[in-house]
Design a protein around this motif. Structure first.
Motif, short mmCIF file in Angstrom:
data_model
loop_
_atom_site.label_atom_id
_atom_site.label_comp_id
_atom_site.label_asym_id
_atom_site.label_seq_id
_atom_site.Cartn_x
_atom_site.Cartn_y
_atom_site.Cartn_z
N ASN A 200 0.94 3.85 -3.13
CA ASN A 200 0.45 5.21 -2.89
C ASN A 200 1.50 6.25 -3.27
O ASN A 200 1.16 7.38 -3.62
CB ASN A 200 0.04 5.38 -1.43
CG ASN A 200 -1.27 4.67 -1.14
OD1 ASN A 200 -2.09 4.45 -2.02
ND2 ASN A 200 -1.47 4.30 0.11
N LYS B 284 -5.80 2.61 -7.21
CA LYS B 284 -6.24 2.59 -5.82
C LYS B 284 -6.26 1.14 -5.34
O LYS B 284 -6.70 0.25 -6.06
CB LYS B 284 -7.63 3.20 -5.71
CG LYS B 284 -8.19 3.28 -4.33
CD LYS B 284 -9.57 3.91 -4.36
CE LYS B 284 -10.23 3.85 -3.01
NZ LYS B 284 -11.60 4.34 -3.04
N GLU C 29 0.83 -1.21 0.00
CA GLU C 29 0.00 0.00 0.00
C GLU C 29 0.86 1.26 0.00
O GLU C 29 0.61 2.19 -0.76
CB GLU C 29 -0.94 0.01 1.21
CG GLU C 29 -2.11 -0.92 1.06
CD GLU C 29 -3.04 -0.87 2.26
OE1 GLU C 29 -2.63 -0.43 3.36
OE2 GLU C 29 -4.20 -1.27 2.09
#
Length: 135
Positions: free
Chosen positions: A45, A52, A41
């Motif tokens: 990011n 996403k 993640e």
């Protein structure tokens, strides 16, 4: 966003987590899964794109834990450009990869866990964590 950037980012995250596993900094399935998800993640990011990722590490303690109901350790939803969505479930086991052979402890619950996941989605997988990588 090129898929190769996403793939490379996930590969690097996997390598970092396996390195921690090899150094005995993490050792339990749940800990490896949590570290892997957190690292992926964070890496994705940082790409700042139209990509996403949502993840859920299911609780695993107790008779009515999320894992006992769903059969999975992990749930993932991916969204690309706001239109393409993909979701999958995964059960994780710790194993060994020696001389080209992948082995893991014969868990009598694995078949039942797979059935539960497959009742939810055909996109269900078993991740085998080894000191050589994740299979």
């Amino acid at each position: 966003m090129r898929i190769s950037k996403i793939t490379n980012s996930i590969r690097e995250s996997t390598n970092r987590v396996i390195d921690k596993f090899n150094k005995n900094q993490i050792g339990e399935e749940q800990d490896i899964t949590a570290q892997l998800v957190g690292d992926i993640e964070k890496s994705l990011n940082q790409l700042k794109n139209d990509f996403k990722i949502e993840t859920k590490v299911f609780t695993s303690r107790g008779r009515n834990s999320e894992e006992s109901i769903v059969g999975a350790d992990l749930g993932v939803i991916l969204e690309i450009n706001g239109t393409v969505k993909k979701a999958f479930l995964s059960q994780a086991k710790i194993g060994n990869y020696i001389n080209g052979n992948l082995t893991f402890k014969n868990d009598i619950n694995l078949q039942q866990q797979c059935k539960k996941m497959l009742n939810i989605t055909s996109d269900s997988f078993v991740f085998i964590y080894t000191h050589k990588g994740i299979f």
